[in-house]
Design an enzyme around this catalytic site. Structure first.
Site, PDB file in Angstrom:
ATOM      1  N   LYS A 115     -50.329 137.793 -80.327  1.00 27.75           N
ATOM      2  CA  LYS A 115     -49.157 137.065 -79.827  1.00 27.75           C
ATOM      3  C   LYS A 115     -47.894 137.916 -79.955  1.00 27.75           C
ATOM      4  CE  LYS A 115     -50.619 132.310 -79.987  1.00 27.75           C
ATOM      5  NZ  LYS A 115     -50.441 130.969 -80.520  1.00 27.75           N
ATOM      6  N   LYS A 197     -61.556 135.994 -74.400  1.00 32.03           N
ATOM      7  CA  LYS A 197     -61.797 134.545 -74.432  1.00 32.03           C
ATOM      8  C   LYS A 197     -61.036 133.855 -73.293  1.00 32.03           C
ATOM      9  CE  LYS A 197     -58.126 132.747 -77.349  1.00 32.03           C
ATOM     10  NZ  LYS A 197     -57.638 131.798 -78.294  1.00 32.03           N
ATOM     11  N   LYS A 200     -55.467 129.641 -72.287  1.00 28.22           N
ATOM     12  CA  LYS A 200     -54.489 128.952 -71.441  1.00 28.22           C
ATOM     13  C   LYS A 200     -53.328 129.864 -71.065  1.00 28.22           C
ATOM     14  CE  LYS A 200     -53.601 126.389 -75.644  1.00 28.22           C
ATOM     15  NZ  LYS A 200     -53.913 125.218 -76.368  1.00 28.22           N
TER      16      LYS A 200
HETATM   17  P1  TYM Z   1     -55.477 126.053 -79.742  1.00 28.34           P
HETATM   18  O1  TYM Z   1     -54.533 124.997 -79.301  1.00 28.34           O
HETATM   19  O2  TYM Z   1     -55.267 127.456 -79.252  1.00 28.34           O
HETATM   20  O3  TYM Z   1     -56.946 125.651 -79.340  1.00 28.34           O
HETATM   21  C1  TYM Z   1     -57.461 124.363 -79.643  1.00 28.34           C
HETATM   22  C2  TYM Z   1     -58.942 124.461 -79.959  1.00 28.34           C
HETATM   23  O4  TYM Z   1     -59.660 125.021 -78.846  1.00 28.34           O
HETATM   24  C3  TYM Z   1     -60.474 126.092 -79.316  1.00 28.34           C
HETATM   25  N1  TYM Z   1     -60.566 127.094 -78.237  1.00 28.34           N
HETATM   26  C4  TYM Z   1     -61.719 127.587 -77.749  1.00 28.34           C
HETATM   27  N2  TYM Z   1     -62.997 127.306 -78.043  1.00 28.34           N
HETATM   28  C5  TYM Z   1     -63.953 127.962 -77.338  1.00 28.34           C
HETATM   29  N3  TYM Z   1     -63.688 128.868 -76.364  1.00 28.34           N
HETATM   30  C6  TYM Z   1     -62.412 129.176 -76.036  1.00 28.34           C
HETATM   31  N4  TYM Z   1     -62.165 130.042 -75.058  1.00 28.34           N
HETATM   32  C7  TYM Z   1     -61.357 128.511 -76.741  1.00 28.34           C
HETATM   33  N5  TYM Z   1     -60.005 128.563 -76.667  1.00 28.34           N
HETATM   34  C8  TYM Z   1     -59.537 127.688 -77.603  1.00 28.34           C
HETATM   35  C9  TYM Z   1     -59.744 126.624 -80.537  1.00 28.34           C
HETATM   36  O5  TYM Z   1     -60.607 127.337 -81.385  1.00 28.34           O
HETATM   37  C10 TYM Z   1     -59.225 125.366 -81.168  1.00 28.34           C
HETATM   38  O6  TYM Z   1     -60.219 124.763 -81.967  1.00 28.34           O
HETATM   39  N6  TYM Z   1     -53.950 127.004 -84.370  1.00 28.34           N
HETATM   40  C11 TYM Z   1     -54.731 126.113 -83.566  1.00 28.34           C
HETATM   41  C12 TYM Z   1     -54.308 124.661 -83.656  1.00 28.34           C
HETATM   42  C13 TYM Z   1     -54.245 124.123 -85.039  1.00 28.34           C
HETATM   43  C14 TYM Z   1     -55.339 123.720 -85.827  1.00 28.34           C
HETATM   44  C15 TYM Z   1     -54.767 123.259 -87.051  1.00 28.34           C
HETATM   45  C16 TYM Z   1     -56.730 123.675 -85.616  1.00 28.34           C
HETATM   46  C17 TYM Z   1     -53.114 123.927 -85.764  1.00 28.34           C
HETATM   47  N7  TYM Z   1     -53.433 123.397 -86.975  1.00 28.34           N
HETATM   48  C18 TYM Z   1     -55.573 122.797 -88.069  1.00 28.34           C
HETATM   49  C19 TYM Z   1     -57.509 123.187 -86.657  1.00 28.34           C
HETATM   50  C20 TYM Z   1     -56.948 122.759 -87.858  1.00 28.34           C
HETATM   51  C21 TYM Z   1     -54.610 126.521 -82.117  1.00 28.34           C
HETATM   52  O7  TYM Z   1     -53.643 127.112 -81.707  1.00 28.34           O
HETATM   53  O8  TYM Z   1     -55.606 126.057 -81.323  1.00 28.34           O
END
Ligand code: TYM
Length: 335
Positions: A115, A197, A200
């Site tokens: 990032k 991966k 978004k």
């Molecule tokens: P975020 O918002 O980027 O993504 C949300 C969830 O989607 C999963 N994910 C994927 N899984 C499989 N293939 C992909 N290409 C893919 N892209 C995203 C992510 O692994 C995630 O589970 N930091 C975290 C949000 C967060 C969080 C937390 C998660 C904040 N606090 C506490 C768990 C527990 C994030 O930015 O996810």
């Protein structure tokens, strides 16, 4: 543990368009696990502002994401769905945990490095300490399990280390959480470059299937997905584009990768890509319809927002008070 039920926490950012990766890697598992666990699912809006956001847009996306959780099948009466910013304990615990986290640990976080490279004009301290806030999210609810995609594993490891470090000094304060990674779909790759991966924030719209894409767009993106010139349907690392499509098909239909390979043996990539498109549409179309229905009922969504934040806060405050006492903050004087 609440009664005999273990606790689950997870969250998602309301930034950009959610992708099929978010659904298959996380949301789909959330629904399945919500029967078994006491669940907290946050819209992590505090995390979102580590990257500059348009305020009106962020508000709109946050509400849409909360609505999407319900549309995906999470029952807001049973599970707790809420905005992270409505429970101040997240930020308060994050501050305390910041004081137990080493710069070196945060320097190693690959997501920070990615990032920071992408937003060179805004490498803010929040972006750096982002994983600590994530640890606070999880530890605040004494979560036993955290369903995430593979890309969040490093943050989960840090969370476990922080919990253990804190417990070693102050006794058993935090539950040390386990990650829950689904068998298929935990790492959905870009349709245009299967070494990355699906994300978004990808600039190429053909690289990702967005949850709100219409059926024609979904089918077209699947058809255009990058594969290889081997021409044989097999599930192996040497054919990463095809492997990713098999993973997607597998996660959407519930059929194992081997079963998929057998079913399509001897058939062409074109035919398989069509089947993948159909399988994704079969999952996303009903989700979109439910979302549009739910979105209309403003009062019902408002009630979820109000009630669930209160329920989350009631749990959060218990952990927070305990931690504040342990580190030596003066007790509140009543009366
Ligand atoms: P975020 O918002 O980027 O993504 C949300 C969830 O989607 C999963 N994910 C994927 N899984 C499989 N293939 C992909 N290409 C893919 N892209 C995203 C992510 O692994 C995630 O589970 N930091 C975290 C949000 C967060 C969080 C937390 C998660 C904040 N606090 C506490 C768990 C527990 C994030 O930015 O996810």
């Amino acid at each position: 543990m609440i009664g005999d039920r273990k606790i689950l926490f997870s969250g998602m950012q309301a930034t950009g368009n959610l992708t099929l990766g978010n659904y298959l890697g996380a949301l789909k598992n959330w629904v399945a696990l919500s029967e078994e666990y006491e669940c907290y699912y946050a819209v992590v809006d505090l995390h979102s502002i580590t990257v500059r956001q348009d305020p009106a847009e962020l508000r709109k996306r946050a509400r849409a994401l909360l609505t999407l959780y319900i549309a995906a099948g999470i029952d807001p009466e049973k599970s707790i769905l809420y905005y992270q910013s409505h429970v101040s304990g997240h930020a308060e615990l994050a501050w305390i945990l910041n004081c137990f986290t080493y710069m070196g640990e945060l320097n190693r976080m690959t997501q920070f490095k990615d990032k920071a490279a992408k937003h060179q004009d805004n490498i803010n301290a929040g972006l750096f300490t982002y994983p600590v806030l994530m640890a606070a999210d999880i530890l605040l609810y004494q979560a036993d399990v955290v369903p995430v995609g593979v890309d969040q594993m490093q943050h989960l490891e840090l969370t476990r280390n922080l919990a253990e470090r804190f417990n070693a000094v102050y006794g058993d304060v935090f539950t040390v959480p386990e990650a829950y990674i689904g068998k298929v779909g935990a790492k959905i790759m870009s349709l245009q470059d299967p070494s990355k991966k699906m994300s978004k924030s990808d600039e190429n719209p053909n690289a990702s299937i967005y949850l709100m894409d219409d059926p024609d767009t979904i089918r077209r993106k699947c058809k255009r997905a990058v594969t290889d010139s081997e021409g044989e349907i097999r599930y192996r690392d040497e054919q990463p584009g095809l492997k990713n499509l098999i993973d997607i098909y597998s996660a959407c239909t519930g059929k194992g990768p081997d079963e998929v390979v057998n079913a399509f043996a001897g058939r062409g990539y074109g035919e398989f890509k069509e089947a993948v498109g159909d399988a994704v549409v079969a999952v996303l179309q009903p989700l979109q319809e439910r979302f549009r229905e739910l979105e209309k009922d403003k009062a019902a969504i408002d009630a979820v927002i109000r009630n669930n934040a209160e329920r989350a806060n009631a749990t959060a405050i218990k952990t927070l008070r305990k931690v504040q006492k342990k580190v030596g903050f003066p007790e509140r004087v009543r009366g």
